[in-house]
Design an enzyme around this catalytic site. Structure first.
Site, PDB file in Angstrom:
ATOM      1  CB  SER A  66      49.186 -26.152   9.570  1.00 14.49           C
ATOM      2  OG  SER A  66      48.059 -27.089   8.776  1.00 14.49           O
ATOM      3  CE  LYS A  67      53.278 -26.455   3.620  1.00 16.39           C
ATOM      4  NZ  LYS A  67      54.917 -26.064   3.426  1.00 16.39           N
ATOM      5  NE  ARG A  68      50.510 -30.196   3.907  1.00 15.37           N
ATOM      6  CZ  ARG A  68      51.575 -30.183   2.363  1.00 15.37           C
ATOM      7  NH1 ARG A  68      50.202 -30.050   1.103  1.00 15.37           N
ATOM      8  NH2 ARG A  68      52.545 -29.836   2.242  1.00 15.37           N
TER       9      ARG A  68
END
Ligand code: GLU
Length: 510
Positions: A267-269
């Site tokens: 994920s982008k995190r």
């Protein structure tokens, strides 16, 4: 007739391009180039609620940095433009086909309010059915042009009531298509819902615009992420309803990119949480959040591309290092796996080291020069920088490491590593350095000559190698390790080396 291969990368400008999106773009690019086809960039911006300022520019800049040149698209133009869906919509491109579907009975108007939709879901839930969707069964209980009279429908539209146009999914039919990666995908249409295709605000939805544009832009292969697989059957039906079955593109849905531990989608995190970038270039969101990028973290685009190519595609050989052209030559969709690929940040570093070492010293010198100038180091001559790069590149993962780990090439040490001093600077060290100042002052300042003279000196004195060597290394660099010492001395030159040896005698061990 064989059609010319045409593929598209069709991101929505809803945020920065995630590394998974870059891989989709890459595979499209490789496929197009392999077959002498066209790679198109289309911006799918019909969902205005999810539009994020700056995202489109970010996408274009990212593709440019990666070296994935498109043949047609936003900012470049082409025969099938415009390539931004909002602009295409203004030209009435989609409305025409929505009207065709309505006229042919493959779509219908629906007037249900959000409350009515919610009530329907509640009702179906209470009744215990497995699905609560707007579909071939539930639509008969709702407010739409299938249940209302023609006059009522006309009246509502004329009165400006909000409506949507929904696709009329057949009630019980097998829908199937062949995916180039997964094989046959077969679903029963009873499981599909009547997706919205168009809204009374004049905007088509993703499904409608996507299918119409793939048709009009003569796309032959749709290569996209696995998350779009469930949309496949609907798209296949739309091709059929619109009479385009014979030119329907082939599909290939790419497997997911997984977190390094394999537990779920990357994920982008994850990137900043786990210490590696998940975006090609840095992204500053409109609300001020900053996400790190490969470019800013010191990666070469070749390294990132090489790493991404192998995350899901397997060349079928042991080869790991591929230039973009070699990837084009070797790529094929049948070697793309079905299962997700684990992201491996260490491997990406390994690729970066490879590409760093493969560059010539002169090229690296030009790349580090701006940083050298920023530091205001006295010596920034090209030849000197090339020598520094030559000695340091085996020890660097990123370009910046070359400077960070080599400041002693640029300035005399201000401190001396306490640990090394404690362990290796002996009582006799000052005297040894003093002697060597004399020895080195009178010879040609070349690594081989220096080494020879050094060896002769320790032999004559009956000394071991360690203490004298560390003594001069400390005086020259301030630290206990690094490239071959006599190479460093040759690069920094006689005057500077002798000065440092003299300062060492005075300052070390004080
Ligand atoms: N606009 C879609 C996206 O953002 C494109 C999906 C497709 O390639 O069909 O990923």
């Amino acid at each position: 007739m064989e059609r010319k291969v045409r593929v598209r990368f069709a991101p929505s400008p809803t945020g920065p391009l995630h590394i998974g999106g870059v891989r989709t773009a890459l595979y499209n690019y490789l496929f197009a180039k392999k077959y002498g086809g066209d790679f198109i960039l289309r911006i799918e911006d019909t969902d205005q609620t999810r539009y994020v300022a700056g995202a489109e520019d970010y996408i274009i800049e990212s593709l440019k940095w990666c070296g994935l040149k498109f043949d047609e698209g936003v900012g470049l133009g082409g025969e099938y433009g415009p390539y931004r869906q909002s602009e295409r919509n203004e030209l009435g491109i989609y409305k025409k086909y929505v009207d065709q579907l309505l006229a042919d009975g493959h779509a219908y108007y629906a007037f249900d309010t959000p409350e009515e939709l919610e009530q329907m879901r509640e009702r179906l839930k209470t009744a215990g059915g497995s699905s609560q969707q707007y579909d071939s069964v539930s639509r008969l209980t709702m407010k739409n042009s299938l249940t209302l009279s023609a006059e009522e429908v006309t009246r509502k539209i004329a009165a400006g009531e909000h409506y949507v146009v929904r696709v009329k999914i057949p009630s019980n039919e097998e829908v199937k298509f062949k995916d180039n990666i997964r094989g046959w995908v077969v679903v029963d249409s009873a499981n599909l819902d009547d997706k919205v295709l168009y809204k009374s605000d004049g905007m088509p939805t993703y499904h409608m615009a996507n299918v119409v544009d793939d048709y009009l832009m003569k796309i032959t292969h749709v290569i996209r992420g696995e998350e779009w697989l469930p949309s496949g059957p609907l798209h296949v039906l739309l091709y059929r309803f619109l009479g385009w079955k014979d030119v329907m593109p082939e599909f290939a849905h790419l497997p997911l990119l997984l977190k390094p531990d394999g537990n779920g989608k990357l994920s982008k995190r994850d990137g900043d949480r786990l210490g590696f970038p998940v975006f090609p270039i840095e992204w500053k969101s409109p609300d001020g959040e900053v996400y790190s990028g490969y470019r800013e973290s010191g990666y070469f685009p070749e390294a990132m591309i090489n790493m991404l190519a192998l995350l899901g595609w397997n060349p079928g050989t042991e080869q790991e290092i591929f230039s973009l052209q070699e990837l084009v030559d070797a790529f094929s969709l049948d070697k793309v796996g079905k299962s997700g690929s684990k992201f491996d940040p260490e491997k990406t570093k390994w690729f970066n080291e490879h590409y760093l070492r493969a560059k010539s010293n002169e090229e690296l010198a030009q790349l580090i020069k701006p940083v050298v100038l920023e530091h205001k180091f006295v010596n920034s001559k090209d030849e000197f920088l090339a020598d520094v790069c030559g000695l340091m590149k085996e020890r660097a993962t990123f370009l910046n490491d070359i400077i960070e780990k080599s400041t002693y090439f640029f300035e005399a040490p201000k401190t001396y590593d306490a640990e090394t001093v404690k362990k290796k600077w002996k009582e006799e060290s000052s005297k040894i350095v003093e002697d060597l100042v004399v020895v080195f002052s009178n010879i040609e300042f070349k690594a081989a000559t220096l080494e020879e003279a050094f060896k002769k000196y320790i032999e004559e004195k009956g000394l071991g190698f360690g203490v004298p060597m560390t003594a001069i290394r400390l005086a020259i660099t301030g630290v206990g390790g690094g490239p071959h010492l006599f190479d460093i001395m040759e690069v920094i030159g006689k005057e500077e080396s002798i000065n440092r040896l003299n300062s060492g005698i005075k300052n070390i061990n004080k």
